[in-house]
Design a protein around this motif. Structure first.
Motif, PDB file in Angstrom:
ATOM      1  N   THR A  17       0.835  -1.197   0.000  1.00  0.00           N
ATOM      2  CA  THR A  17       0.000   0.000   0.000  1.00  0.00           C
ATOM      3  C   THR A  17       0.870   1.247   0.000  1.00  0.00           C
ATOM      4  OG1 THR A  17      -1.966   0.991   0.998  1.00  0.00           O
ATOM      5  CG2 THR A  17      -0.226   0.271   2.510  1.00  0.00           C
ATOM      6  N   HIS A  18       0.288   2.351  -0.375  1.00  0.00           N
ATOM      7  CA  HIS A  18       0.993   3.622  -0.306  1.00  0.00           C
ATOM      8  C   HIS A  18       0.757   4.216   1.081  1.00  0.00           C
ATOM      9  CE1 HIS A  18       1.624   3.071  -4.485  1.00  0.00           C
ATOM     10  NE2 HIS A  18       0.388   3.368  -4.842  1.00  0.00           N
ATOM     11  N   VAL A  19       1.768   4.831   1.636  1.00  0.00           N
ATOM     12  CA  VAL A  19       1.679   5.414   2.973  1.00  0.00           C
ATOM     13  C   VAL A  19       2.010   6.903   2.862  1.00  0.00           C
ATOM     14  CG1 VAL A  19       2.506   5.297   5.344  1.00  0.00           C
ATOM     15  CG2 VAL A  19       2.378   3.209   3.985  1.00  0.00           C
ATOM     16  N   VAL A  20       1.082   7.732   3.336  1.00  0.00           N
ATOM     17  CA  VAL A  20       1.247   9.186   3.314  1.00  0.00           C
ATOM     18  C   VAL A  20       1.139   9.671   4.750  1.00  0.00           C
ATOM     19  CG1 VAL A  20       0.312  11.373   2.459  1.00  0.00           C
ATOM     20  CG2 VAL A  20       0.177   9.316   1.024  1.00  0.00           C
ATOM     21  N   GLY A  21       2.104  10.489   5.185  1.00  0.00           N
ATOM     22  CA  GLY A  21       2.066  11.007   6.543  1.00  0.00           C
ATOM     23  C   GLY A  21       2.496  12.452   6.609  1.00  0.00           C
ATOM     24  N   HIS A  22       1.828  13.214   7.480  1.00  0.00           N
ATOM     25  CA  HIS A  22       2.154  14.618   7.721  1.00  0.00           C
ATOM     26  C   HIS A  22       2.728  14.768   9.124  1.00  0.00           C
ATOM     27  CE1 HIS A  22       0.935  18.564   9.475  1.00  0.00           C
ATOM     28  NE2 HIS A  22       1.544  18.998   8.374  1.00  0.00           N
ATOM     29  N   SER A  23       3.831  15.487   9.243  1.00  0.00           N
ATOM     30  CA  SER A  23       4.442  15.822  10.533  1.00  0.00           C
ATOM     31  C   SER A  23       4.750  14.542  11.313  1.00  0.00           C
ATOM     32  CB  SER A  23       3.532  16.794  11.284  1.00  0.00           C
ATOM     33  OG  SER A  23       4.211  17.432  12.327  1.00  0.00           O
ATOM     34  N   LEU A  24       4.161  14.367  12.506  1.00  0.00           N
ATOM     35  CA  LEU A  24       4.396  13.148  13.272  1.00  0.00           C
ATOM     36  C   LEU A  24       3.925  11.922  12.492  1.00  0.00           C
ATOM     37  CD1 LEU A  24       5.376  11.871  15.915  1.00  0.00           C
ATOM     38  CD2 LEU A  24       3.087  12.266  16.861  1.00  0.00           C
ATOM     39  N   GLY A  25       2.872  12.086  11.692  1.00  0.00           N
ATOM     40  CA  GLY A  25       2.412  10.992  10.829  1.00  0.00           C
ATOM     41  C   GLY A  25       3.455  10.612   9.791  1.00  0.00           C
ATOM     42  N   GLY A  26       4.284  11.566   9.390  1.00  0.00           N
ATOM     43  CA  GLY A  26       5.390  11.275   8.485  1.00  0.00           C
ATOM     44  C   GLY A  26       6.459  10.435   9.164  1.00  0.00           C
ATOM     45  N   ARG A  27       6.676  10.703  10.455  1.00  0.00           N
ATOM     46  CA  ARG A  27       7.612   9.863  11.218  1.00  0.00           C
ATOM     47  C   ARG A  27       7.079   8.435  11.301  1.00  0.00           C
ATOM     48  NH1 ARG A  27      10.788  12.676  15.132  1.00  0.00           N
ATOM     49  NH2 ARG A  27      11.730  10.658  15.510  1.00  0.00           N
ATOM     50  N   LEU A  28       5.773   8.314  11.481  1.00  0.00           N
ATOM     51  CA  LEU A  28       5.133   7.005  11.524  1.00  0.00           C
ATOM     52  C   LEU A  28       5.265   6.307  10.166  1.00  0.00           C
ATOM     53  CD1 LEU A  28       3.349   4.923  12.954  1.00  0.00           C
ATOM     54  CD2 LEU A  28       1.377   6.321  12.341  1.00  0.00           C
ATOM     55  N   ALA A  29       5.033   7.047   9.090  1.00  0.00           N
ATOM     56  CA  ALA A  29       5.168   6.475   7.739  1.00  0.00           C
ATOM     57  C   ALA A  29       6.589   5.973   7.503  1.00  0.00           C
ATOM     58  CB  ALA A  29       4.782   7.518   6.692  1.00  0.00           C
ATOM     59  N   GLN A  30       7.579   6.746   7.961  1.00  0.00           N
ATOM     60  CA  GLN A  30       8.976   6.318   7.831  1.00  0.00           C
ATOM     61  C   GLN A  30       9.208   5.001   8.576  1.00  0.00           C
ATOM     62  OE1 GLN A  30      11.919   9.466   8.781  1.00  0.00           O
ATOM     63  NE2 GLN A  30      10.167  10.846   8.619  1.00  0.00           N
ATOM     64  N   ALA A  31       8.677   4.914   9.787  1.00  0.00           N
ATOM     65  CA  ALA A  31       8.879   3.704  10.601  1.00  0.00           C
ATOM     66  C   ALA A  31       8.290   2.477   9.916  1.00  0.00           C
ATOM     67  CB  ALA A  31       8.269   3.899  11.992  1.00  0.00           C
ATOM     68  N   VAL A  32       7.116   2.607   9.325  1.00  0.00           N
ATOM     69  CA  VAL A  32       6.503   1.479   8.623  1.00  0.00           C
ATOM     70  C   VAL A  32       7.362   1.086   7.429  1.00  0.00           C
ATOM     71  CG1 VAL A  32       4.478   0.743   7.286  1.00  0.00           C
ATOM     72  CG2 VAL A  32       4.161   2.045   9.409  1.00  0.00           C
ATOM     73  N   ALA A  33       7.788   2.067   6.645  1.00  0.00           N
ATOM     74  CA  ALA A  33       8.588   1.786   5.443  1.00  0.00           C
ATOM     75  C   ALA A  33       9.953   1.208   5.785  1.00  0.00           C
ATOM     76  CB  ALA A  33       8.745   3.059   4.617  1.00  0.00           C
ATOM     77  N   GLU A  34      10.539   1.639   6.905  1.00  0.00           N
ATOM     78  CA  GLU A  34      11.854   1.132   7.318  1.00  0.00           C
ATOM     79  C   GLU A  34      11.764  -0.312   7.810  1.00  0.00           C
ATOM     80  OE1 GLU A  34      13.204   5.486   9.077  1.00  0.00           O
ATOM     81  OE2 GLU A  34      12.560   3.902  10.435  1.00  0.00           O
ATOM     82  N   ARG A  35      10.749  -0.585   8.616  1.00  0.00           N
ATOM     83  CA  ARG A  35      10.655  -1.886   9.296  1.00  0.00           C
ATOM     84  C   ARG A  35      10.039  -2.985   8.439  1.00  0.00           C
ATOM     85  NH1 ARG A  35       8.618   0.906  14.863  1.00  0.00           N
ATOM     86  NH2 ARG A  35      10.581   1.966  15.257  1.00  0.00           N
ATOM     87  N   TRP A  36       9.057  -2.622   7.607  1.00  0.00           N
ATOM     88  CA  TRP A  36       8.341  -3.617   6.815  1.00  0.00           C
ATOM     89  C   TRP A  36       8.253  -3.164   5.363  1.00  0.00           C
ATOM     90  CZ3 TRP A  36       6.038  -1.621  11.400  1.00  0.00           C
ATOM     91  CH2 TRP A  36       6.266  -2.415  12.528  1.00  0.00           C
TER      92      TRP A  36
END
Length: 187
Positions: A17-36
């Motif tokens: 899936t595509h993951v879009v995050g703003h501000s703290l949500g962007g940090r969350l998006a990074q964590a998902v993309a890095e880990r999985w």
């Protein structure tokens, strides 16, 4: 939170899936993309950073002063929600109320957590095509933060919008949605 997002993506059968995050949500998006990485098709990071390491400046000073109940009309909340370009005042009043409803202990906890953990070395683990969007007037996700992500994430693209601030998706929703859509629809 990243684990929760992972389980939601898997439970809904949205891999990849595509993951879009703003501000703290962007940090969350990074964590998902890095880990999985297998879960993520593309990633869009809006007004975010890899790490917030400063114990000084406007954001630090204002979050330190927050006490409950937080006044939605206080200078910090007004500035936090304000755009560099005009945004509908009814929308902003609602955003300020929602923002101020978050207890000060949560604001403090989020900031301290970001100080304690530096995920920037993990940026190199992001393999999904990445778009970084920022407003050139953003005081929170700075030009230096964006440069760090651009350098570390292989093939990342940066689009910087002049005259826009941290909440550029509020300031020019059509433009931001168009940029995101164009990026996500590209093969």
């Amino acid at each position: 939170m990243a684990t929760d997002v992972r389980f939601l993506i898997e439970a809904l059968g949205l891999v990849p899936t595509h993951v879009v995050g703003h501000s703290l949500g962007g940090r969350l998006a990074q964590a998902v993309a890095e880990r999985w990485p297998r879960l993520v098709g593309k990633i869009v990071l809006i007004s975010t950073s890899a790490a917030l390491r400063e114990r000084q400046g406007w954001l630090w000073e204002n979050i330190q002063m927050l006490r409950d109940p937080i006044d939605p009309e206080c200078a910090f909340i007004r500035e936090w929600c304000r755009g560099k370009t005009p945004v509908d005042e009814n929308f902003l009043a609602h955003a300020r109320r929602e923002t101020a409803a978050l207890p000060s202990r949560i604001w403090h906890s989020i900031y301290y957590e970001q100080l304690a953990y530096d995920p920037s070395p993990l940026l190199r683990d992001i393999s999904a095509p990445t778009l970084i969007l920022r407003g050139e007037e953003d005081m929170i996700a700075t030009k230096a933060h964006q440069a760090q992500m651009l350098e570390a994430i292989a093939g990342a693209e940066l689009i910087s919008l002049p005259g826009h601030g941290h909440n550029l998706h509020w300031e020019d929703p059509e433009k931001v949605a168009g940029l995101v859509r164009t990026f996500l629809e590209r093969p």
